[in-house]
Design an enzyme around this catalytic site. Structure first.
Site, short mmCIF file in Angstrom:
data_model
loop_
_atom_site.label_atom_id
_atom_site.label_comp_id
_atom_site.label_asym_id
_atom_site.label_seq_id
_atom_site.Cartn_x
_atom_site.Cartn_y
_atom_site.Cartn_z
N ASP A 152 44.79 37.86 39.29
CA ASP A 152 45.75 38.51 38.69
C ASP A 152 46.79 38.54 39.98
OD1 ASP A 152 44.84 40.64 40.12
OD2 ASP A 152 45.42 42.08 38.35
N TYR B 129 42.69 34.05 33.43
CA TYR B 129 42.45 35.55 34.30
C TYR B 129 41.87 36.51 33.10
CZ TYR B 129 42.91 40.30 34.95
OH TYR B 129 42.72 41.62 35.00
N GLU C 200 42.84 44.84 29.18
CA GLU C 200 43.26 43.76 29.76
C GLU C 200 44.49 43.04 29.11
OE1 GLU C 200 42.70 42.64 32.63
OE2 GLU C 200 40.90 43.84 32.99
N CYS D 265 47.09 48.13 56.06
CA CYS D 265 46.19 47.29 56.77
C CYS D 265 45.16 47.99 57.71
CB CYS D 265 46.58 46.03 57.80
SG CYS D 265 48.08 44.90 56.79
#
Ligand code: SF4
Length: 351
Positions: A155, A137, A54, A216
């Protein structure tokens, strides 16, 4: 009659938020299981390895991080080995990733985990967040990925997905925008299975709900998405207007002797512990050997390098380094670039 008070730290859900109860979590996690990339940090529950990934991913692309992550875990496999390392070795191994404060904070976090938590990552998100360099986060990522706790995270990828889901026109880097995104993430985080759910939201942002041309038609959460319904997806998320970058000039010395170069170790906040070409107080009245530009926070820096004699005596932060050893020395990225350019010019001149 009982009264209930909302805790101040829990923001209210965004008014345009679709009800969390109808959000198609199953469709999202089924898509994730089918389509997700296999990434090394997704194959572990080790909180140390997840924290390393991370921190590395904060400002660096996935493909760049993978070899660094593997090298790091081979050299520092746990909090104890990292805590015991010298800062110079930590910074050397981080070379190429930039933003060295991340390496220093990771090193400090390892020392705290060893000294305060017996070498094991605490499970309590508040304790995770109290570690050096760990923000909201990263704490959410470690708590959900390693311990499967129902912690939300936002994020850049998740921010884009949620802004579109809500058709949020408030800039996502504003206080109000951040509050709306975190409120939505809180309301969507499932009580069980947060590890997969959070990973799926992030992966959706990386693969389908991309910054340009979101797909989409293939999106598993389309039926809940306000931006897709309103035709605004491509224009979101919005950000605050950028500040123009101020110009800065940096003057440095190029001093060589028998294939050794004079370098200066930084002690201030910026680049602490790293080596660079020695600073000059002003530009000498000669033509620089090299100039190059690099960005630094809100500035554009023009670095000019001038041939100089070695000062006598050398002050304590200056030292000679053999050119052959520079690969293992933690150097700032722009100064490494300047040194490499000047060395290759000189080799060409000599040849
Ligand atoms: S429907 Fe489109 S805009 Fe909405 S989350 Fe999916 S990919 Fe993004």
């Amino acid at each position: 009659m009982e009264t209930f008070h909302l805790a101040k730290s829990v923001p209210k859900p965004h008014p345009q938020s679709p009800p969390a109860a109808t959000f198609p979590r199953r469709a999202l996690t089924a898509w994730f299981r089918r389509a997700a990339r296999v990434l090394p940090w997704r194959c572990t529950r080790d909180p140390y390895a997840i924290l390393v990934s991370e921190i590395m991913l904060q400002q660096t692309q996935v493909a760049t991080v993978i070899p660094f992550y593997e090298r790091w875990l081979a050299r520092f496999p746990d909090f104890s080995s990292l805590a015991a390392a010298e800062e110079n070795d930590v910074l050397s191994l981080w070379q190429g990733l930039g933003y060295y404060s991340r390496a220093r904070n990771l090193h400090r976090a390892a020392k705290t985990v060893v000294s305060t938590h017996g070498g094991a990552m605490p499970r309590d998100p508040a304790h995770i967040r109290a570690l050096p360099g760990i923000g909201r986060y990263t704490a959410g990522a470690v708590a959900s990925f390693a311990f499967d706790l129902p912690e939300p995270l936002v994020d850049a990828n998740v921010a884009r997905v949620l802004a579109r889901l809500l058709d949020l026109h408030t800039p996502i880097d504003s206080t109000a925008g951040q509050a709306a995104l975190w409120a939505e993430a809180i309301s969507l985080a499932p009580k069980r299975g947060a590890r997969i759910f959070n990973s799926a939201l992030m992966e959706l942002g990386a693969l389908i709900c991309t910054p340009r041309a979101p797909r989409c038609g293939e999106c598993p959460i389309r039926k809940s998405c306000a931006a897709s319904a309103n035709g605004t997806a491509e224009s979101l998320p919005r950000k605050k207007p950028r500040r123009t970058r101020a110009e800065l000039a940096e003057h440095c010395a190029w001093t060589m002797h028998h294939r050794r170069i004079l370098l200066e170790q930084q002690t201030g906040k910026r680049w602490r512990g790293l080596w660079k070409l020695p600073a000059l107080p002003a530009a000498p009245h000669t033509t620089p050997l090299l100039t190059l530009e690099y960005p630094f926070t809100h500035h554009r820096v023009t670095l000019s390098v001038f041939a100089q004699r070695a000062p006598s005596p050398l002050h304590e932060n200056l030292a000679w380094h053999a050119l052959a050893t520079l690969a293992d020395l933690p150097l700032t990225a722009p100064h490494r670039r300047a040194i490499e350019k000047l060395c290759s010019c000189r080799q060409q001149e000599a040849g």
